[in-house]
Design a protein around this motif. Structure first.
Motif, PDB file in Angstrom:
ATOM      1  N   THR A  43      32.608  36.510  39.236  1.00 49.96           N
ATOM      2  CA  THR A  43      32.399  36.180  40.391  1.00 49.96           C
ATOM      3  C   THR A  43      30.567  37.264  40.821  1.00 49.96           C
ATOM      4  OG1 THR A  43      33.972  34.740  40.715  1.00 49.96           O
ATOM      5  CG2 THR A  43      32.892  35.035  42.812  1.00 49.96           C
ATOM      6  N   HIS A  44      31.486  38.079  40.906  1.00 47.56           N
ATOM      7  CA  HIS A  44      30.746  39.712  41.292  1.00 47.56           C
ATOM      8  C   HIS A  44      29.948  40.139  40.071  1.00 47.56           C
ATOM      9  CE1 HIS A  44      32.867  40.230  44.938  1.00 47.56           C
ATOM     10  NE2 HIS A  44      34.312  40.262  44.262  1.00 47.56           N
ATOM     11  N   TYR A  45      30.502  39.323  39.373  1.00 49.44           N
ATOM     12  CA  TYR A  45      28.924  39.864  38.102  1.00 49.44           C
ATOM     13  C   TYR A  45      27.675  38.851  37.955  1.00 49.44           C
ATOM     14  CZ  TYR A  45      30.944  43.137  34.812  1.00 49.44           C
ATOM     15  OH  TYR A  45      31.243  44.429  33.796  1.00 49.44           O
ATOM     16  N   ILE A  46      28.455  37.713  38.343  1.00 49.22           N
ATOM     17  CA  ILE A  46      27.024  36.099  39.104  1.00 49.22           C
ATOM     18  C   ILE A  46      26.163  37.032  40.170  1.00 49.22           C
ATOM     19  CG2 ILE A  46      26.495  34.220  39.356  1.00 49.22           C
ATOM     20  CD1 ILE A  46      29.255  32.884  38.188  1.00 49.22           C
ATOM     21  N   ALA A 106      28.362  47.742  32.780  1.00 51.17           N
ATOM     22  CA  ALA A 106      27.264  47.196  34.068  1.00 51.17           C
ATOM     23  C   ALA A 106      28.322  48.168  35.145  1.00 51.17           C
ATOM     24  CB  ALA A 106      27.762  46.244  34.215  1.00 51.17           C
ATOM     25  N   THR A 107      29.198  48.093  35.286  1.00 48.08           N
ATOM     26  CA  THR A 107      29.614  49.059  36.601  1.00 48.08           C
ATOM     27  C   THR A 107      28.556  50.663  36.734  1.00 48.08           C
ATOM     28  OG1 THR A 107      31.385  48.584  36.485  1.00 48.08           O
ATOM     29  CG2 THR A 107      31.340  50.099  37.915  1.00 48.08           C
ATOM     30  N   PHE A 108      28.234  51.559  35.259  1.00 48.89           N
ATOM     31  CA  PHE A 108      27.710  52.663  35.100  1.00 48.89           C
ATOM     32  C   PHE A 108      26.268  52.125  35.393  1.00 48.89           C
ATOM     33  CE2 PHE A 108      25.183  55.142  32.698  1.00 48.89           C
ATOM     34  CZ  PHE A 108      25.960  56.450  32.935  1.00 48.89           C
ATOM     35  N   GLN A 109      25.511  50.219  35.375  1.00 44.12           N
ATOM     36  CA  GLN A 109      24.229  50.720  34.857  1.00 44.12           C
ATOM     37  C   GLN A 109      23.787  50.721  35.799  1.00 44.12           C
ATOM     38  OE1 GLN A 109      24.342  47.546  31.941  1.00 44.12           O
ATOM     39  NE2 GLN A 109      24.248  49.340  29.905  1.00 44.12           N
ATOM     40  N   LEU A 110      24.847  49.779  36.568  1.00 43.82           N
ATOM     41  CA  LEU A 110      24.682  49.633  38.262  1.00 43.82           C
ATOM     42  C   LEU A 110      24.147  50.810  39.195  1.00 43.82           C
ATOM     43  CD1 LEU A 110      27.135  46.141  38.779  1.00 43.82           C
ATOM     44  CD2 LEU A 110      24.450  46.382  38.754  1.00 43.82           C
ATOM     45  N   ASP A 111      25.451  51.353  39.174  1.00 42.93           N
ATOM     46  CA  ASP A 111      25.405  53.540  39.280  1.00 42.93           C
ATOM     47  C   ASP A 111      24.096  54.096  39.841  1.00 42.93           C
ATOM     48  OD1 ASP A 111      26.343  54.829  41.582  1.00 42.93           O
ATOM     49  OD2 ASP A 111      28.165  55.759  39.643  1.00 42.93           O
ATOM     50  N   MET A 112      23.243  54.013  38.298  1.00 42.95           N
ATOM     51  CA  MET A 112      22.558  54.389  37.647  1.00 42.95           C
ATOM     52  C   MET A 112      20.809  53.470  38.173  1.00 42.95           C
ATOM     53  SD  MET A 112      23.174  56.703  35.830  1.00 42.95           S
ATOM     54  CE  MET A 112      21.684  57.232  35.720  1.00 42.95           C
ATOM     55  N   LEU A 113      21.346  52.915  38.422  1.00 42.33           N
ATOM     56  CA  LEU A 113      20.779  51.220  39.430  1.00 42.33           C
ATOM     57  C   LEU A 113      20.464  52.418  40.885  1.00 42.33           C
ATOM     58  CD1 LEU A 113      18.367  49.361  39.577  1.00 42.33           C
ATOM     59  CD2 LEU A 113      19.571  48.095  39.509  1.00 42.33           C
ATOM     60  N   HIS A 178      31.385  48.488  44.679  1.00 43.78           N
ATOM     61  CA  HIS A 178      32.388  48.943  45.791  1.00 43.78           C
ATOM     62  C   HIS A 178      33.837  47.998  45.420  1.00 43.78           C
ATOM     63  CE1 HIS A 178      35.256  49.726  48.906  1.00 43.78           C
ATOM     64  NE2 HIS A 178      35.319  47.786  49.568  1.00 43.78           N
ATOM     65  N   MET A 179      33.452  46.792  44.525  1.00 45.37           N
ATOM     66  CA  MET A 179      34.206  45.302  44.939  1.00 45.37           C
ATOM     67  C   MET A 179      34.549  46.085  43.375  1.00 45.37           C
ATOM     68  SD  MET A 179      34.698  44.107  47.281  1.00 45.37           S
ATOM     69  CE  MET A 179      35.520  42.628  46.514  1.00 45.37           C
ATOM     70  N   LEU A 180      33.450  45.755  42.098  1.00 44.45           N
ATOM     71  CA  LEU A 180      34.097  45.599  40.808  1.00 44.45           C
ATOM     72  C   LEU A 180      34.711  46.839  40.564  1.00 44.45           C
ATOM     73  CD1 LEU A 180      30.267  45.571  38.925  1.00 44.45           C
ATOM     74  CD2 LEU A 180      32.638  44.169  39.039  1.00 44.45           C
ATOM     75  N   GLN A 185      40.658  49.343  39.515  1.00 43.21           N
ATOM     76  CA  GLN A 185      41.469  49.830  39.750  1.00 43.21           C
ATOM     77  C   GLN A 185      43.168  49.100  40.812  1.00 43.21           C
ATOM     78  OE1 GLN A 185      39.877  51.899  43.109  1.00 43.21           O
ATOM     79  NE2 GLN A 185      39.217  53.697  42.387  1.00 43.21           N
ATOM     80  N   LEU A 186      42.772  48.275  41.425  1.00 42.48           N
ATOM     81  CA  LEU A 186      44.085  46.920  41.374  1.00 42.48           C
ATOM     82  C   LEU A 186      45.016  46.905  40.310  1.00 42.48           C
ATOM     83  CD1 LEU A 186      42.583  45.275  44.923  1.00 42.48           C
ATOM     84  CD2 LEU A 186      44.670  46.757  44.578  1.00 42.48           C
ATOM     85  N   ARG A 187      43.335  46.335  39.022  1.00 50.29           N
ATOM     86  CA  ARG A 187      44.093  46.431  37.690  1.00 50.29           C
ATOM     87  C   ARG A 187      45.036  46.784  37.113  1.00 50.29           C
ATOM     88  NH1 ARG A 187      41.231  45.423  33.392  1.00 50.29           N
ATOM     89  NH2 ARG A 187      40.948  47.657  33.556  1.00 50.29           N
ATOM     90  N   ASN A 188      43.787  48.148  36.995  1.00 51.71           N
ATOM     91  CA  ASN A 188      44.900  49.481  36.501  1.00 51.71           C
ATOM     92  C   ASN A 188      46.570  49.697  37.444  1.00 51.71           C
ATOM     93  OD1 ASN A 188      43.347  49.287  34.902  1.00 51.71           O
ATOM     94  ND2 ASN A 188      41.109  51.267  35.232  1.00 51.71           N
ATOM     95  N   HIS A 189      46.138  49.566  38.548  1.00 47.29           N
ATOM     96  CA  HIS A 189      47.499  50.501  39.051  1.00 47.29           C
ATOM     97  C   HIS A 189      48.921  48.622  38.841  1.00 47.29           C
ATOM     98  CE1 HIS A 189      50.178  52.055  42.589  1.00 47.29           C
ATOM     99  NE2 HIS A 189      50.084  51.021  41.860  1.00 47.29           N
ATOM    100  N   GLY A 190      48.249  47.763  38.640  1.00 47.36           N
ATOM    101  CA  GLY A 190      48.982  47.049  38.973  1.00 47.36           C
ATOM    102  C   GLY A 190      49.686  47.035  37.367  1.00 47.36           C
ATOM    103  N   LYS A 191      49.112  47.672  36.176  1.00 47.05           N
ATOM    104  CA  LYS A 191      49.449  47.295  34.627  1.00 47.05           C
ATOM    105  C   LYS A 191      50.450  48.634  34.638  1.00 47.05           C
ATOM    106  CE  LYS A 191      46.365  47.125  31.427  1.00 47.05           C
ATOM    107  NZ  LYS A 191      44.966  47.356  30.928  1.00 47.05           N
ATOM    108  N   ASN A 192      49.457  49.356  35.419  1.00 45.69           N
ATOM    109  CA  ASN A 192      51.562  50.641  35.043  1.00 45.69           C
ATOM    110  C   ASN A 192      52.482  50.700  36.289  1.00 45.69           C
ATOM    111  OD1 ASN A 192      49.485  52.300  33.884  1.00 45.69           O
ATOM    112  ND2 ASN A 192      48.300  53.200  36.259  1.00 45.69           N
ATOM    113  N   LEU A 193      52.067  49.687  36.513  1.00 47.19           N
ATOM    114  CA  LEU A 193      53.518  49.149  38.033  1.00 47.19           C
ATOM    115  C   LEU A 193      54.346  47.791  36.714  1.00 47.19           C
ATOM    116  CD1 LEU A 193      52.512  48.662  41.662  1.00 47.19           C
ATOM    117  CD2 LEU A 193      54.344  50.612  40.227  1.00 47.19           C
ATOM    118  N   LEU A 194      53.778  47.159  36.552  1.00 43.99           N
ATOM    119  CA  LEU A 194      54.287  46.307  35.746  1.00 43.99           C
ATOM    120  C   LEU A 194      55.293  47.099  33.951  1.00 43.99           C
ATOM    121  CD1 LEU A 194      52.048  43.549  35.757  1.00 43.99           C
ATOM    122  CD2 LEU A 194      54.432  42.905  36.297  1.00 43.99           C
TER     123      LEU A 194
END
Length: 224
Positions: A43-46, A106-113, A178-180, A185-194
């Motif tokens: 959704t955020h990529y679009i 894409a996140t790195f490239q958007l940050d550079m832009l 910010h959203m990406l 971070q939410l995904r990684n934190h959730g994976k660690n908890l699981l």
């Protein structure tokens, strides 16, 4: 504090915040990580593609002002567009994300832009709108509104000066990043908890075999 104690504290805090029991919380985390995360990123990529279209228009209108700082804008715009389109192709029909090196994501490239637009503002001697300013808040609120029109920002920037246009681009790119990053971070934190929960449950299960609902799954990879 041991790893087990940290896990227990974080797990209990999350249970309290979500007002859920152990099984329901685990189910919710698995649902987000393995089913909803990829769709949220898509959704955020679009939305990012619409901002990259604005970036192309910026370059075409203002490239003669200062080629040294507008050429990098085109470079990172095209690169980010290409990466996102490749990623969308990789997940078409719900296939997993293609895997890309960190600096090619894409996140790195958007940050550079985003940095390119800050450089443009500095090069032209234009002030960068403070994040807490009224104009910045209006742009962010409009961007995050659920009823956002696809062509709203294109119309807004059509007759804007380069100073206003570059500031709008800086704000929109900041919101996308910010959203990406928050999603990752939410995904990684959730994976660690699981993973820690699976480990604790496997140690307490007969024979050390985790119940079926706790066995590792394979979430889609992304290019963040």
């Amino acid at each position: 504090m041991t790893e087990d104690a940290i896990f227990k504290e974080q797990w209990n805090l999350l249970k309290k915040e979500m007002a859920m029991g152990d099984a329901h919380l685990q189910q919710r985390l698995e649902q987000f990580i393995f089913r909803q995360y990829g769709r949220a990123v898509l959704t955020h990529y679009i939305k990012a593609l619409s901002v990259l279209e604005l970036s192309r228009h910026f370059y075409l209108r203002f490239r003669r002002r200062s080629r040294a700082v507008t050429e990098p804008i085109l470079y990172w715009t095209v690169l980010a567009e290409t990466t996102i389109h490749m990623t969308l192709e990789g997940v078409k029909d719900m296939h997993p994300f293609i895997s890309l090196p960190a600096r090619a994501g894409a996140t790195f490239q958007l940050d550079m832009l985003k940095d390119c637009y800050l450089l443009y503002l500095r090069d032209r001697g234009y002030p960068c709108w403070p994040r807490a300013s009224r104009r910045s808040c209006i742009i962010r609120n409009k961007w995050n509104a659920p009823e956002l029109e696809a062509a709203y920002f294109l119309r807004l920037c059509q007759n804007s000066t380069d100073r206003h246009y570059a500031n709008v681009m800086n704000i929109l790119l900041e919101e996308i990043l910010h959203m990406l990053i928050t999603l990752r971070q939410l995904r990684n934190h959730g994976k660690n908890l699981l993973e820690l929960r699976r480990s604790r449950n496997s140690n307490s299960s007969p024979g050390g075999v985790p119940p079926p609902s706790l066995r590792p799954q394979h979430p889609p990879e992304d290019s963040l």
